[in-house]
Write a protein that holds these residues in place. Structure first.
Motif, PDB file in Angstrom:
ATOM      1  N   VAL A 222      36.806 -34.215  24.092  1.00 25.24           N
ATOM      2  CA  VAL A 222      35.876 -33.232  23.530  1.00 25.24           C
ATOM      3  C   VAL A 222      34.843 -32.824  24.575  1.00 25.24           C
ATOM      4  O   VAL A 222      34.502 -31.643  24.694  1.00 25.24           O
ATOM      5  CB  VAL A 222      35.208 -33.778  22.246  1.00 25.24           C
TER       6      VAL A 222
ATOM      7  N   ALA B  30      38.930 -39.739  22.881  1.00 20.20           N
ATOM      8  CA  ALA B  30      38.501 -38.568  22.111  1.00 20.20           C
ATOM      9  C   ALA B  30      37.165 -38.026  22.617  1.00 20.20           C
ATOM     10  O   ALA B  30      36.989 -36.806  22.738  1.00 20.20           O
ATOM     11  CB  ALA B  30      38.400 -38.920  20.630  1.00 20.20           C
ATOM     12  N   VAL B  31      36.238 -38.918  22.916  1.00 23.99           N
ATOM     13  CA  VAL B  31      34.924 -38.477  23.418  1.00 23.99           C
ATOM     14  C   VAL B  31      35.086 -37.727  24.743  1.00 23.99           C
ATOM     15  O   VAL B  31      34.496 -36.659  24.949  1.00 23.99           O
ATOM     16  CB  VAL B  31      33.963 -39.682  23.566  1.00 23.99           C
TER      17      VAL B  31
ATOM     18  N   ILE C 178      34.187 -28.488  17.511  1.00 24.41           N
ATOM     19  CA  ILE C 178      34.052 -29.889  17.936  1.00 24.41           C
ATOM     20  C   ILE C 178      34.828 -30.798  16.982  1.00 24.41           C
ATOM     21  O   ILE C 178      35.556 -31.694  17.411  1.00 24.41           O
ATOM     22  CB  ILE C 178      32.565 -30.292  18.015  1.00 24.41           C
ATOM     23  N   ALA C 179      34.698 -30.547  15.687  1.00 24.50           N
ATOM     24  CA  ALA C 179      35.402 -31.367  14.696  1.00 24.50           C
ATOM     25  C   ALA C 179      36.920 -31.233  14.824  1.00 24.50           C
ATOM     26  O   ALA C 179      37.652 -32.230  14.742  1.00 24.50           O
ATOM     27  CB  ALA C 179      34.956 -30.985  13.286  1.00 24.50           C
TER      28      ALA C 179
ATOM     29  N   LEU D  54      38.893 -43.921  20.639  1.00 27.39           N
ATOM     30  CA  LEU D  54      37.608 -43.235  20.505  1.00 27.39           C
ATOM     31  C   LEU D  54      37.083 -42.778  21.868  1.00 27.39           C
ATOM     32  O   LEU D  54      36.595 -41.655  22.009  1.00 27.39           O
ATOM     33  CB  LEU D  54      36.594 -44.147  19.809  1.00 27.39           C
TER      34      LEU D  54
ATOM     35  N   HIS E  64      38.684 -30.424  17.544  1.00 24.10           N
ATOM     36  CA  HIS E  64      39.150 -31.090  18.762  1.00 24.10           C
ATOM     37  C   HIS E  64      38.977 -32.606  18.682  1.00 24.10           C
ATOM     38  O   HIS E  64      39.811 -33.355  19.209  1.00 24.10           O
ATOM     39  CB  HIS E  64      38.457 -30.498  19.986  1.00 24.10           C
ATOM     40  N   ALA E  65      37.941 -33.058  18.018  1.00 20.22           N
ATOM     41  CA  ALA E  65      37.780 -34.503  17.836  1.00 20.22           C
ATOM     42  C   ALA E  65      38.888 -35.041  16.933  1.00 20.22           C
ATOM     43  O   ALA E  65      39.492 -36.084  17.238  1.00 20.22           O
ATOM     44  CB  ALA E  65      36.407 -34.814  17.244  1.00 20.22           C
TER      45      ALA E  65
ATOM     46  N   SER F 164      42.152 -35.011  18.845  1.00 21.19           N
ATOM     47  CA  SER F 164      42.169 -36.079  19.838  1.00 21.19           C
ATOM     48  C   SER F 164      42.363 -37.456  19.199  1.00 21.19           C
ATOM     49  O   SER F 164      43.115 -38.283  19.720  1.00 21.19           O
ATOM     50  CB  SER F 164      40.868 -36.053  20.645  1.00 21.19           C
ATOM     51  N   LEU F 165      41.697 -37.706  18.097  1.00 23.16           N
ATOM     52  CA  LEU F 165      41.860 -38.997  17.418  1.00 23.16           C
ATOM     53  C   LEU F 165      43.289 -39.159  16.886  1.00 23.16           C
ATOM     54  O   LEU F 165      43.883 -40.239  16.992  1.00 23.16           O
ATOM     55  CB  LEU F 165      40.847 -39.144  16.290  1.00 23.16           C
TER      56      LEU F 165
END
Length: 141
Positions: A71, A67-68, A88-89, A64, A91-92, A95-96
């Motif tokens: 983003v 991911a933060v 944003i969703a 997490l 890329h989040a 990343s997750l």
């Protein structure tokens, strides 16, 4: 990622590519290098360094954290213009997913995943129309 690959065929049509402003050879090289190596550099930093440095302290929450940060970097860059919740969703989620792959399997699957994600942009950068003449590099005075 799948949505981008569906669009690639349309993106690579000459009529669509002419919508972009022409690029100099230097700009084309910069974009190709960015999309070819940028993802690998981000994976090394966010998935390898951050996850493996933070995992002993916070365990799977390091995914997490990674991911933060990922983003946040993209929000700061916003080179493609304004971002919305969808960007944003995406890329989040990317990343997750890549963080989870790294946490359980090492860095290679995330490197491959990010490279595939960036591949459509790499193809567009390589195929954009160019301007004639030599590239010039200017430095600030």
């Amino acid at each position: 990622m799948a949505l981008e690959w569906k669009e690639v065929r349309r993106w690579l049509q000459p009529a669509y590519l002419r919508l972009f402003p022409p690029v100099t050879p230097l700009e084309r090289s910069r974009d190709i290098i960015h999309f070819a190596v940028g993802g690998a550099a981000q994976e090394y930093l966010y998935r390898y360094v951050v996850i493996f440095a933070a995992a002993p302290l916070i365990g799977p929450f390091s995914i997490l954290l990674s991911a933060v940060l990922f983003v946040a970097e993209h929000l700061v860059q916003r080179s493609a213009g304004a971002w919305d919740r969808k960007d944003i969703a995406i890329h989040a989620g990317l990343s997750l997913a890549l963080g989870s792959l790294t946490y359980g399997n090492g860095l290679l699957p995330a490197l491959i995943g990010h490279t595939l994600y960036n591949a459509p942009n790499l193809l567009v950068a390589a195929r954009r129309p160019g301007v004639s003449g030599a590239a010039t590099l200017t430095t600030p005075s």
